[in-house]
Every structure is written in C-alpha cells, then in structure tokens.
Design an enzyme around this catalytic site. Structure first.
Site, short mmCIF file in Angstrom:
data_model
loop_
_atom_site.label_atom_id
_atom_site.label_comp_id
_atom_site.label_asym_id
_atom_site.label_seq_id
_atom_site.Cartn_x
_atom_site.Cartn_y
_atom_site.Cartn_z
N TYR B 112 0.82 -1.21 0.00
CA TYR B 112 0.00 0.00 0.00
C TYR B 112 0.85 1.26 0.00
CZ TYR B 112 -4.51 -2.25 0.51
OH TYR B 112 -5.65 -2.95 0.27
N GLU B 206 2.24 -29.48 14.77
CA GLU B 206 1.54 -28.90 13.62
C GLU B 206 0.25 -28.19 14.03
OE1 GLU B 206 0.74 -31.61 10.37
OE2 GLU B 206 -0.76 -30.30 9.51
N ASP B 258 0.95 -34.26 11.37
CA ASP B 258 0.05 -35.29 10.86
C ASP B 258 0.84 -36.24 9.97
OD1 ASP B 258 -2.16 -34.18 12.05
OD2 ASP B 258 -2.83 -33.08 10.26
#
Lengths: 569, 386, 386, 569
Positions: B112, B206, B258
């Site tokens: 921006y 995780e 996982d």
C-alpha cells in the site's frame, strides 16, 4: 384370401411428374423461401452456363414481381447464345434430361432435372405455362409457352409465336409464375443467393429487381470469361463393370484395346499389355484352391509382382496370357459382361497415374479477389487456389478460398460456401467447409475473436463429383482429403491476413511502446534520487534522453519491414 | 528408563548479529550502478538470481538447499521488463527509508505504501500485492538478506509454551507462566533474546489443538520440553525461532505433524527450507531437526486403522495418476533429504496403504494417550526419523 | 482535547459462573427419556431447535439475535434419521465422560474419539468431521449450553496486548509485558480471571499486521488501550473474551476492520453473533460494541482513493447481479442492527463507489499515520458507528 | 463465340437408369453394408405387403450366399399370392413404378422405385439379371430372368421358363446377384434389419441364412394377419390446385359437385353449398380496392362470417353465388385451372372435420408385446398405441411404443425406430423418435441410469405421409405434434415399467431397511448405558424388540400394494 389378379388390377405406372411431386424436397423445392431461390437458381445457372460455353460475358437480370399472396412472377433474362427453336422443349420440358449431366464434367448443376423442375414447379403451383422468349441472334425471336405433359412425361409447347428481330437481339428470357413461395431478404433467399453468385462469378453482371421495385446491381469486376470446363475421360479406378460394358457397346473404336486407350484416361498401349497380364494372373489365381495361398497371390499382385505370380503357375501361364490378349483385339461390342468384370477387377490391382485435372475450372485467385472486393468492399482481401488433388483414389477436386477483412464488412464472421461456384445456402452445420473453417485456430492469425471480427471467408470446392451429404446438395461431406485441402488453403490465406494485420498494428505499437518507457521515468527518478541522493530532475533527463536516442535508432531499423506488410494491401 | 535418553541439548554454534548498515549500503550501491549505466548511454539492468527448482541444489555436506548461480537480467529498456524495473527501484527506496528509520512494515503495508497512480496515466505502480511480494523476494535474492533484515515482516502465526525466559525489548517473561494461552510468536524474531532456557528439547507441533492437548496434559512440564505450535505450515518467524533455538541454544528440535504429505512437507520446510525460499535456508532451516510422527508404522503399531482417512487423488498405478496426495508423496520421495531408507519406507508405505493419519486421531485411544504414552515412548527411545 | 473523551469504562454487569453439574444432569435426563420411550414401545426421538435463518429473530430490546422455537424431531425409527439419532447419543455419552473427567477436547479429537467401524458392517459411526460438528451444534441448541461448557474447544486464533493482568490457573501475567508477541488467546476462556484491568477500552483489530503496527507504534501505551487481534473472523474464544471484558469489566469495545463486507461482517459477528450460532448470542455477542473504521467516508476524508480496490462480483443494477461483495453488502443492509442511517449510508456508499478499503491501506499515508492520527482522532472525537 | 446449334449438338436424353446411378444414395444404395440391407429390405417389404393384402400369414426366408469378394447372392422367398405372369416386368422392371405409390395410403415403401431399384442395382454391379420364380398357386410355376432396358427405361424378360406345379406351390422367390456389398452383423446390416422387422411383424415367420450357413429363425408370435391399410380419400386441406385439376380430368363422376363429394373426404352436399358461398365471397372481396377493407373481409371469412361478408356487397351477391353454383353442376373435365384454384383457395377458409384415420394400421399393443416378447425374451414388456392424431392440419398419423426390460436383454439402452412398421437403421441422431426418447426423464420412472439399464424401447410412427428429414427416409422430422405424441406414449409405457420396478424393488428394500435400524442398536445401547447407567444388553433388547414389532406391523400394511404392481407382469 384375395386372388393375385385382383390385387394387381389397380397397378398403374407412376409418371415422372408424380415422382417430382413426391420428391420435391430433394430437388430443392421445400419451404416457401427456398423454393423461390431454387427457381431463380435453376434459371441463373442455365444462363451462366450458356454464356460460359459460348464465351459471352454474362449480363443476367432477375426480376421478382409479387402478384398476390405468396404468388410471384420470376423473370430471368440473359444475353446468352439463345436456344434454337427445336431444342426449347428439350431444355425446358424434359424431366430427367440435361445438357451435360451425362458427361464426366464439372458442372454447376448435377441434378439432371434443373430448369425443367422449375417449369414443373410453376405448373403445379400456379397452373401456368412458362413463357420463353429467345433468339440466337438471327432474324427471328421465338416466344413459346412451355408446359410439361405429365402423362407423357415430356415437354410440350402450348403456344408459340415468332417475331422479327430487327436489332439482332440475342439471349433468353424466361418468365415463371409460381405460388406458395415467399420473397424474404434472408440468408436463404434470392438476394443472398445472387450476391454470393456474383462474388463467385466476377465476370458476370447481375441485377435484381425486388418485389418492391428496388434495383440491386452486382456489377462485373472482371472482363475475362472463364474457360468452360472440358469433359474428362473416366479414370480406370473410377468405373464400374456396367460403365465399361455399356461404353463398349456405344464406342466407335474397332478393338477393345483401342477402346480402352481412347476412352479412358491414363491408359496407354503399354498399360493394356500390363492389363492383359493382370487379367491372366487373376484367372490363374482363381484356379488355386487353397484360400490362404490365394490370399497371398492377391497380395503379391497388389505389390506389382504380376510377372512372378504368373510364373509361379508353371508353363501354363503363357497360354492364359494369349487367351486374354485375344479379348483386346476383338470388336468392343463383342465384349461380354464377364470380360468387362475382369477388366474392372484388374484395374483395382494396377497402378495408374492420378486422374487428369485439366477439366477443373477454379475461379482463380485474382478473380476471387476481384469478386470479393467488388461486392463486399473490404479493406483487405486475399485468395488462395490450391493445386488439384484427388480423393477416393480417382476423383479429382480442387479447393480455393478467399478471405476479406474490414472495410464495409460488418463485424461477425461470415462463411460463403460454394460447390463448383454454386452458392450453398443450407445445411451449413455439417458441411466440410464449415468444419474446416471452425477447426482453424484463428487467434494464431491475429483474429482474436472470430465471432466479432469483420471477416468473410469464401470456400469453393470444385470437382467432377462433389460428395454432397444429402440429395439436397447443399452440404459437402467430410471427406478427409477435401477437409485437409480446405484447411491448408485457409491457413495460407490467414497467414496473409496476419501479415496485413501485423503491419497495421505495428505503427500504432511503436508510439505506444515509447510511452511505456517514458511514463515510468518520474517514478524511477524519484526512487533513484532517494537511493543515491542525486537530484530527481537530473536523473529524469538522463532517462528521457536515453529513450529518445534508442527509439531514433530502432525506428530506422524497423522501417525496412513494412514492405513485406503491404504485399496484399 | 532414564528421561530424555535419546535427546540432549548441545553447545551453541551460532551467534546472531544483525547490522542494518549492511542492508543500506547494498541498496545504495545498486542504485548508483543504475545511475552510472544510464549516464553512459547503457541500458541499465539488475541481475537477479532466478527463483524456482531450476536454480537450487542440495548442499550434501551442509544438508541444506542452496541457491544456484543462474541469473535473470532485468532491463529498463525492454517492454517486458520496464514495469518490474521501476517497481524494483521503488521498493528499494522504500526499504531504504524503513531501515534508516528503524520501522517495520508488513508485506501488505509495503504494497500500500508504494501503490499510487502513475501521473498522466491510469496505471498504478502496483496493481496488486501479487506484484509487490515477488519484487521483495527478488530483493532478498539479489541483496542476499532476509526480508526481516529489510524490516519487512511476514504474517505471524504460531505460539510457544515452555520453561524458557525471553527478553523482547524491555519485557522479560517465562513462556510457561502465561496460562494455557502461551506466547504468540511475532513476525520478526531477530530482536529476541533467550535469557533462560530450562528445557531439554523443543517439540514442534503442527496443530494448535494438539499443542493445547499437550499443554492440558502438562506435557511440557513433565517432559521438560518447549512446545512450538506452528498452526499449519510454519511461518517464517517460527522457523527463524526454531533455527535460533537450535543453533544459538543447542536445543534439539523434534517435529510432530500429521502423517500425511502435508505434514511431512511442514517437517521438510522446517528442516531444509522451501524451494522458493532456498536462498534463505542458511538462516531459516534447521537440517538437524528430527521427526517423531505421525508415521505410517504408527497405524499398525497403535491400531489406528479405523481412524485413517483415504489419500486424495489418483494413485500412480491408476490411469491419470498420480495426482493429489499421491503426486505430492512421489515428489517428496525425490527430496534429497528423504534419500534414506527410513523415509523411503514411510513414503512407500503411504503409497501402498493409500491412507493418512492425523495427530488428533490418537484421541481415538484416549485423550491422554499422546502425552502419556505415544510421545514419551518414541522420544525417549529415540525412535525418530532423520 | 481531553483523552478518551468519548470512550469510558463502565460498571460490570455480569458475573460469570460455570457449573459442570448442570451439563451432566441435562445429558442424563435426555438419555433417560429415550429409554422410557423405547420401553413403552414408543419411537424415541430428540427435539432439536432448528438452525438457520428460519429460526432466529432479533431481540430489539436486548439487541441480540435469538433462537426461535421451531423444533425438528429426530426419530430412531426413521430411515432418514436413524444414523443421526445414533450419532447424537454417541456424542452425548462422550461429552458426559469429558465433563465428568474434567478434560477438554477439540472438535477434531471428539470426531476421532467417536469414530469407529460399526460391528458387522463397513459403515463408520462418523465418516467425516462434517458429520460430527453439526451434532455438537445440535447439542448446544438442544441443551442450551455452549460447546465450551461441554469441554469441546474450537480452534484457537487471536492474541491480545495491553496493560491487563490475567490469571490462568496458577499463572498471572501482564499482557503488555510479553514483548511484541502478545498473549495467544486459548480456545476456551471460561477459566480466565481478570486480575487487573488498567486500560480505558479494548480495540479489536482484524489483521495481525495492523495489531503489530499499533504495538510497534506504542499505541496501547499512549492511548491506554487493549489490543485484541482477531486474525480474521473472531474465534469463539476471542468473542467470548470480548464479551467477558465488556460485561464483567465494563470495557468499551471498539472494532477496527477493513472497509469491506467481510470486515463489517466480522464487526457484525462480534456485536451480534452469527446466524448459525444465534443460540449463543447471549454469551458470545457484545451488542454495545462500536465501530471505528474503515468506513467509506474515510476514503474521501483521508484521500485514499488511490489505494482502494474494486469490489468483486456484479453490482445489483447490472445483469446477473448482485453477486459476490455486492450481494453480501445487500444482505448486510438488511441486518436488524444495521437499520440506522449511519450504517445504511456507509453500505449505500460502498455500493455506489464499488470499492473496498483495507486497514493497511492507511500505510499509504505513512506507517505511523494510523496510530498517531487516524485512530486517536476518530476515537477521541467519538466518531464511531453504532 | 460458339453457335447455339453447335452447343446443342451433344444434347442427349438422360435415361432413368442414369438417374438411378446418379442418385443411388438417395435410394438407399450407399455404402457396402447399407446397399445389401436395402436390397433385402425391398424384397422383404414386397413379400410382407403382398401377404398382407392377400390375407396370408407370411413365411419369409432370406438367404445370403457369399460368391466372392464383396459378391453375394440374395434370395428371398415368400408364401405370398404370387405374381401373375404378365405383371412380372411391371413389378420388377419398371423404374418409377410402384403398386401403390400413387395412392393416398399408408405403405411400407414410399420410394416408388422399390424392388426395381434392387434389380437395377444387381444389374449394374454384377451384370446379372434377377431370377424370379413365382406361382399364384395355379397349375404352373413361372421362372423368369428380369433385366432393365436402360435405354428404353423399362423391364424386359431376358429368359422365361414355365414349369408344372403339381403340389400347388404358391409364392415368389427372387434371386439377385450383387457386388460391391458386404455382409456384416452390425446395426446397419441385414441381421439387425430382419430382427427389427420381425419385432414389428409378429405375424410373420422370418428366417435368415447367413453366408456362413448359420440359420436364424425369428418365429411367428401372432396368428393374426393385420388388415391391409385402406386407401383414404384426400382431405380438402391437403390438396394443391394441381391435384384438384388433375383429379377432375380423371374422375368418372359427372358433375363437379359429385366429384368433390365422391373423391374427397369430409365433403358433403352441404359443404359444397358452403363452398359456393365462400368462392362467391372471395370473388367479391377481390373487387374491393381498399386493401385494408379487403384484409378485414379475409379475416371475417376466416371467422366463418361468410354470409355477412356476402351481404355487405349489396344485392349483387346473389348473382355471383348463382354463377359459382353453375361450376358445381358442370362436368368435372370442364373444370378450368382457375376454378380449381378458386376451390382450393376457398378450402383454406373453410372448416372441415379432421381427416379420417381409419386407413391407419397400427401394429397394436398386443402384437407389439408379442413381438418384443417373442424376439427379445425380456422379463417385462408393455406397449402403448395412442389414438390417431393429425399434423400440419390435414395429415393423420399415429404413434405406438413398446417397452421391454430385463430378461435376456443385455444392459444398455436400445431404441428401435420404425416408420409404418419399417425399421429405420440410419440417421438416428436427428430422428424425432430419438429426440423424444432422450427428452424423457427416465429417473422419474425408476430407470436410474438409462445407458446401463436393460431397456429396449420401440417406436413406430404411422402415417400416410411420414415426414422424413431426408430422401434416404431413415429419420423422421421433428414435427411438434408427432414429438408430443411420442412423448406421451413413452411416458405412459414408462409408468407401467415404473410400477413393475417398484414392486420388484420394494421387497428387497424392506429387508434392507430393517437392517439399517438393527445395525445401530449396539452403538445406541452402549451410549445410553453410559448416559443412564442401565445395562447395555437390556437396552439392546428393548430396541431390537421394538424394531421387530414395528416391521411386523408395516409388512401387513404394505402387503396390500402389490396388486397394482403386477398389472403388467
């Protein structure tokens, strides 16, 4: 159970005119708009063909008068050679008769019913005879009213008058009164049909007077009468036993050998000798009982090993060859069906030169360009006529395309389809021309959105035998060889269009390109000033100067290019 | 069984120094070169090391992904380059100001801050953050500095919990004394100091749910571990933190994800860095990290077949395959750091079984199972993958 | 100009009490009813208040969304219901064990804990978390308790920074003394105690980058504010925290989001709750929250036209419209709590201008602009939307 | 420039056989497989028609012998009425002749070229005459070799023998030798054609001997000979001026009035009086010069205000009516074209009863079911014959469908299309039957995946004039009225199939449903035990008992239903 005799009591002969009525759709008389177009087509085709054969620059005038509700008078007048008085009934009255349909020739019409169908249509819808006014340019003008005798299946002149011809007028004018038809300016109507005809026949001046009195002129843009197509002798690969048998009965040659050499293309004296060997070989092969061995022989024959095949039958082969040789020397009318069959079978195993293509008469690149330019007034036009090719092993054909872009052409792609110069107005969807045109990746050729581009593509497929998909003869079958030729032709033309479009765009592009760099300069200058502490204005000037210099150089480099661009402009 | 037998804290090997002046002088040097080119009528350019797989290699000795030496040259006077050339300079001047003023900006703020309409046109300097982010990546490669060193912060994600004392500016706090919430890891961790480190190892987890489970089960206290929750793919801040904890504090790093291609990819990124950020691997990667689970063997060993889920996509031996998870696994099998029989075995097993197993699937046994049995058993027995 | 003129801390109005016994007795009561039905040959069922728009209304007086009284009846002996009936009972028994044992589980853990193959079939009790989550929602409505009260935690997200002291279990800490990182808000905040609250108001900030900007600019200290970063849509933990801070501690709540339909929706959810969670609004919503920005007026006022972005989708007056952002705005115009001229004006303006404006777009002015000028000016002048 | 006379020198008459050769495709002789099917079709159609007219249960035997490469002998023998000697050339030799093509009748063939086309095809491919052996059951059997004289365009018997007929054999056997054809067991081939023919003609016993000697029998499954279709007089709305004019010339009636009443359907004495008024009114309207007023009159005429229109022309109208009345009383052969035109124009304004439909001969529901059951051996069969309807204002038609499911039908949807009982094998895609069948939402009728369901749908469209899409007559045009009727018929049949399938599936469903509940019981019991503390086993038993009880109840409730189910089983 009824008696057979009783059942057959009502047995009647169907007349050709009844056949016409039952099959009107097949002959183009289906729908009110299309029927009118067909009537005009038959008359205009007759005029153009007659002029072409006589070497006359055609002037054709079509007038459509509205007589009542779905009731019109169609007048077609030409400056053609005129029709000798005694042929009038033949031309206009005989169903299933045609001037050329029996010949192996590229022709506009292939129905074999042509203008007599129009006469018939007029007769069954309005009950009126067709008025024919014609003169061969001699001292009289013949005016005749022609009808079809539906029982005898032939034309008859119901009234005839002769007039003096003091000014030596030559030509034919026919007037047909038809009902159950409608004049509409649609893409299936007369206007569109004549427009397309004018494009494909730039040597013709065509005028149309619409029912409201409006005169539309499609002016002549070429002064060259196309040479009429010539008859081509049949190619041995394209004939059936029946053809050979019947041609033999009719020929004036005195031996089968001379008959074959004289009435077929690509058959020489040497080829007849070869033919004898093949027939002999086939006779011998048929004596072989082991099917497998037989198959092997056929295969070897296909590979031109005819002599080896003959010799493998032992000494006997010379005797058989002798027998076959005798056939070649007998009078053709004595040729039996079986012998004709043997000849045709042997043809299938022999190699021949491709059929001659000199009978094909393309419009020609120059004339296509003239036609498109004259009628459509585009900004760019190009045309490609491909060399003749052969399909199905023995049928010569040729493809040409014209491509017009911009100018007075409105946005939206238009495909103008022709077979032997005749516009095809119906069944576009399944036509090989449509399929081929759609298969092209137009974006590659700078036509980004074909559906919104001002592009007209015309495609003309020329052949002694155009493979139509239906009996309406409005759509050409998707034959691979033809499809490929059309694609090649379109791509060739599209490349020229691409070159044109690139040139047009390049000039605009240079200006835009320079601006691209210039606009970033203030941003760059500010950033570099922050990074290096040098004054912004100074940096800006360095960059702008650099751009000026570079573009002065590149302009001169690139100025060499446009030559290639204007090639087709 | 002695505690933490297999996992020991080692001696520090790095000391982190951050010198803003280095970044500033590099920026100025590049600016000056451009200016010299233009003055002498040469088309100015930047040479930028190329991104992507084609320009990285695996340093077998140091076990990290490194950037190759392929360059792409960005010219001013080239229609295809001009805009990016301008954007590069714009971003460079912005970074100069940030670093000089000691401010930090997010990637989006940087976008921006530099976005405005180019005078006399309808074009913006940047239309989209997708234009400014790559320029910043380019600068990282070109200047050889982390974006954090340019005071550009990435989005933050992740938190930690465990008995370590951190000093952040004037504040000093123990991350195990902050309730269940833990301490949120900021986008930039360059300025952090580790005052006390009273843990034996760091367990990188995780999912937040699993980290919270371990906290609820008092795992950090019982096992003397620091929990680092990545909340998905590890953010740059978390990876930099892991790197610093390992190299500056000697903490062993154990990763717990996982059992699926995404989890292994998370491990892979922590360990070796991602392909896109190969140029940063020396500062972000921790090649000595180890992997505790989930593994495909866990499914059999702990009877979890029931709570596996099917892999997504088409297996390699089926028509159209491999796609989806299968394709990812096939790719991972080719990673240089997975070229060992333990990992090849796991990945082959995954392909064969066609299933994945989540950390939270351990809840199928009981809630405390993971903290009381699964992790202590595997970690203390050193049953870790390389 | 006196500081915080427009924003004042008020008196506490709620005191939070959490009684696990209440949940347990409700569960048992429902179980017993099913058993009675089956014993007397009746088809057992549960009556579950229906979810969705059709069964909520806006309580004008209390200014919250409330659940209506439409029920859906879930039978055992009905092919379409049987599986869900079984799942409901399974989940109820799981919750009973959780609460009784004082354990917490994530939604995913709950899913895995209850997933197994039904003996003699190839069917699982739950195939997918998409099956178990709605059952838990059903229980919340049916029993009238929060899922947190059932010890089921949602994913955590968000952190806070500011001069307040929190007690979480044995730990006590000041969330402004944790460096730039702040304190990560846990999934469940029921157990937190507010020991000291030394701020005048809480500023809820949509993006982490903006929260970090404010922390870097020392806004919390200068303005005596607590920063609550939601990191997108506010998690249940954060919303519950906001609710408690407002009602138990009397803190004014000021929300600062992007100026776009998603930002306004975040505000809307904090203020009134979401339609799906209407049954929770009394415990999760904070109807007295106010909105500071971004507003459509800010674009003009602060000259930000340059850094706006186009709304996505088709405007209502175009063919096929409204879709995307436009559709969302149209929907928001119908929210009961946006039925005031200030909000109607903003939403109308958004439709008309067709643009959105992000918080971080303020960086286009300068990095410190938001902390030094934008927020103090608006908040202290009370230029807030209802 | 060429002289006209020279140009016309080569003008020749085209023979019908040449026409045949040029239009072979239109007559069905296109492609090796299709040509063979067409030959068989023409012969079998002749046999079935002959038997039907004579009221004989047909026994048709088709034999295909392979004589060489693409060279076959086709033999078709029937037990029909036989052909009287003197009609043999007419039946087999005359092109464009047909036994019935000139009549307004529903017929299997509509080409008007039929079997003589097959004779022609044999002749031009093999050169062989067609051998015909026939007897009407009298004392002699005629054996004749028929050829077509391609120049004279008529049949000729090249050889003829007579044999005694001691056993009184009756029937016709024809043998055609054809080349350039191929026998393949595809869906366009002879086998499939005969199978479909057998389904639509359950009263016929059809046998096929394939080239490899395999005998296939499609046995008769109905003993009822369908009544032959009867000739229908033309409806006034369906005629052209030409029809009226020519019929008037031929009629044996002695006044126009009697001619109109006698030779058209739906014209009574009173209608002729009405016709007079309409013609008079039209004459008067034409005298009106203001076009707007004229239009108004036409409109009022359309609204049956003929008397008011007449009266609005003042006293004059009676005179005009008188004049018109005179036309009705004159001999029909004196009717002028203009008067015929006036009559046809008036017809367009008048109201008539819909055309009679008694000439239509559907196969009938029972026979369709027999045909499908006999040939396909399905598990379920149903048929629907819709009442006759009219399309295009004046052409009667009728639709029937048969639907067979399961049994020996293999998976995959098959659509069998017929027009007037004749199988349509080509151009399925554009056929209204295909479109209608595809438009049905089969899932509604419990056919979940049509493409994999064992479903055969047959559709027969019957009409005096089936609107084919092309001259190949293999596809029926998408006429709205026909489309709708086909849909209604299919839906009706599909509903019956649905009822059948529901019954079949319901029994399986109940068992499955009970299991659905039972399997959850252990889970529920465990959970409830945890919640309430009661023993798991006990809870389980409560639930299982409850399920038993409920299913015992519902079984008895649902047992009432199957009656409705077996309706068509």
């Amino acid at each position: 159970m009824a008696e057979a005799k009783e059942l057959f009591k009502e047995f009647k002969i169907q007349s050709v005119s009844e056949f016409f009525r039952r099959n009107a759709a097949m002959l183009g008389y289906t729908g009110k708009i299309r029927s009118l177009t067909t009537v005009v087509h038959e008359a205009v085709t007759n005029s153009l063909d007659a002029c072409e054969e006589a070497g006359i620059l055609p002037y054709v005038r079509v007038e459509i008068e509205e007589l009542g509700r779905e009731h019109y008078k169609v007048t077609v007048e030409d400056n053609g050679p005129g029709i000798p008085e005694k042929f009038i009934t033949h031309v206009f009255g005989k169903m299933l008769a045609g001037t050329k349909a029996h010949r192996n020739i590229q022709s506009r019409g292939q129905q074999g019913i042509g203008i007599s169908g129009a006469v018939m249509f007029a007769q069954i819808t309005s009950g009126k005879a067709t008025r024919v006014i014609t003169s061969t340019g001699d001292d009289k003008i013949v005016e005749a009213w022609v009808k079809i005798d539906v029982d005898k299946n032939e034309g008859k002149i119901v009234k005839k008058e002769k007039h003096p011809n003091p000014k030596g007028w030559r030509g034919t004018r026919i007037e047909l009164e038809v009902k159950n038809v409608k004049y509409v300016r649609s893409k299936q109507g007369v206007y569109w049909y004549l427009k397309l005809t004018a494009i494909a026949n730039p040597h013709a001046h065509i005028e149309l007077i619409e029912p409201d009195g409006k005169l539309i002129v499609f002016p002549r843009s070429s002064e060259e009468v196309p040479k009429p197509p010539v008859e081509m002798k049949p190619h041995p690969r394209g004939v059936l036993t029946d053809d050979v048998y019947r041609m033999a009965k009719r020929t004036r040659r005195n031996t089968v050998r001379r008959f074959l050499i004289g009435e077929f293309s690509r058959i020489s004296d040497k080829k007849v000798d070869e033919l004898v060997m093949y027939i002999a070989a086939l006779r011998l092969i048929k004596t072989e009982e082991d099917k497998n061995v037989q198959e092997q022989f056929y295969e070897r024959l296909m590979n031109e090993e005819v002599e080896k095949v003959l010799k493998s039958f032992g000494r006997n082969w010379r005797k058989v060859v002798k027998e076959v040789e005798k056939i070649m020397e007998k009078p053709p009318e004595k040729l039996t069906w079986h012998e004709a069959e043997e000849i045709v079978e042997a043809f299938k195993f022999m190699k021949f030169l491709a059929p001659p293509t000199h009978g094909l008469r393309p419009i020609g690149e120059e004339n296509i360009e003239k036609g498109l330019m004259g009628i459509l007034k585009p900004e760019f036009v190009t045309a490609v006529t491909r060399p003749p090719k052969v399909y199905s092993g023995g049928i010569p054909f040729q493809v040409e395309v014209g491509l017009a872009y911009g100018g007075e052409i409105s946005n939206g792609f238009d495909l103008l389809r022709y077979a032997n110069r005749v516009p095809l107005l119906f069944d576009a969807g399944s036509c090989v021309t449509t399929l081929a045109a759609r298969s092209i990746d137009w974006k590659r050729y700078k036509v980004d959105d074909l559906e919104r581009a001002p592009v007209v593509l015309m495609i003309n497929v020329i052949s002694v035998h155009v493979p139509y998909t239906g009996t309406g003869k409005q759509s050409i079958a998707n034959v691979e060889e033809i499809y490929n030729e059309i694609r090649l032709a379109i791509m060739d033309a599209a490349r020229k269009l691409q070159t044109y479009l690139s040139g047009k765009h390049r000039r605009l592009y240079q200006v835009k390109r320079k601006k691209t760099f210039e606009k970033y300069v203030p941003e760059i200058a500010r950033a570099l000033s922050i990074l290096t502490g040098e004054p912004e204005e100074e940096i800006k000037n360095y960059f702008l100067g650099f751009i000026e210099m570079k573009f002065a150089q590149s302009e001169s480099e690139e100025r060499a290019v446009p030559a290639e661009v204007t090639e087709n402009a | 069984m002695p505690k933490s037998k297999a996992v020991k804290r080692s001696q520090p090997r790095e000391h982190f120094v951050y010198d803003p002046q280095k970044v500033l002088s590099k920026l100025e040097e590049y600016g000056r070169r451009v200016l010299e080119d233009i003055k002498s009528g040469k088309n100015p350019y930047f040479d930028i090391p190329m991104r992507g797989l084609g320009n990285v290699y695996f340093d077998e000795k140091r076990k990290v992904i490194k950037m190759g030496d392929k360059l792409s040259r960005r010219y001013f006077l080239n229609v295809a380059h001009a805009r990016k050339f301008m954007q590069t300079l714009l971003t460079m001047s912005y970074v100069k100001r940030l670093v000089a003023e000691g401010k930090h900006a997010s990637l989006r703020e940087a976008y921006y801050a530099n976005k405005h309409t180019i005078p006399g046109t309808k074009e913006n300097t940047f239309e989209d953050q997708r234009e400014s982010d790559p320029i910043i990546e380019d600068l990282e490669r070109m200047l050889g500095v982390l974006r954090e060193e340019m005071h550009l912060t990435a989005d933050r994600r992740g938190y930690i919990y465990g008995d370590i004392v951190i000093r952040d500016g004037e504040d000093e706090f123990n991350t195990s004394k902050l309730g269940m919430g833990g301490w949120a890891v900021p986008g930039t961790v360059e300025h952090l100091q580790f005052v006390e480190v009273n843990v034996d190892y760091a367990l990188v987890v995780e999912t937040a749910a699993m980290a919270d489970r371990l906290i609820e089960e008092k795992f950090p206290k019982k096992e003397n571990a620091l929990i680092i929750a990545t909340q998905g793919q590890a953010s740059r801040g978390v990876r930099r933190l892991i790197h610093r904890l390992h190299y500056e504090e000697g903490l062993p790093i154990i990763v717990f994800t996982d059992g699926d291609p995404y989890g292994w990819y998370i491990y892979s990124t922590i360990k070796q860095g991602s392909i896109n950020l190969a140029y940063l691997s020396e500062k972000l990667a921790t090649p000595e990290a180890k992997f505790v689970g989930m593994t495909m063997d866990d499914i059999e060993r702990y009877g979890l077949k029931n709570v596996t889920e099917k892999l997504k996509g088409i297996p390699p031996n089926k028509k159209g395959g491999p796609t989806g998870d299968y394709k990812r696994i096939m790719e991972e099998m080719n990673y240089p750091w997975f070229q060992n029989k333990e990992w090849q075995r796991q990945l082959q097993l995954a392909l064969k079984m066609g299933v994945r197993i989540e950390q939270q699937a351990l809840a199928n046994k009981s809630l405390e199972f993971v903290a009381k049995k699964y992790l202590p058993e595997k970690i203390n027995n050193g049953e870790l993958l390389p």
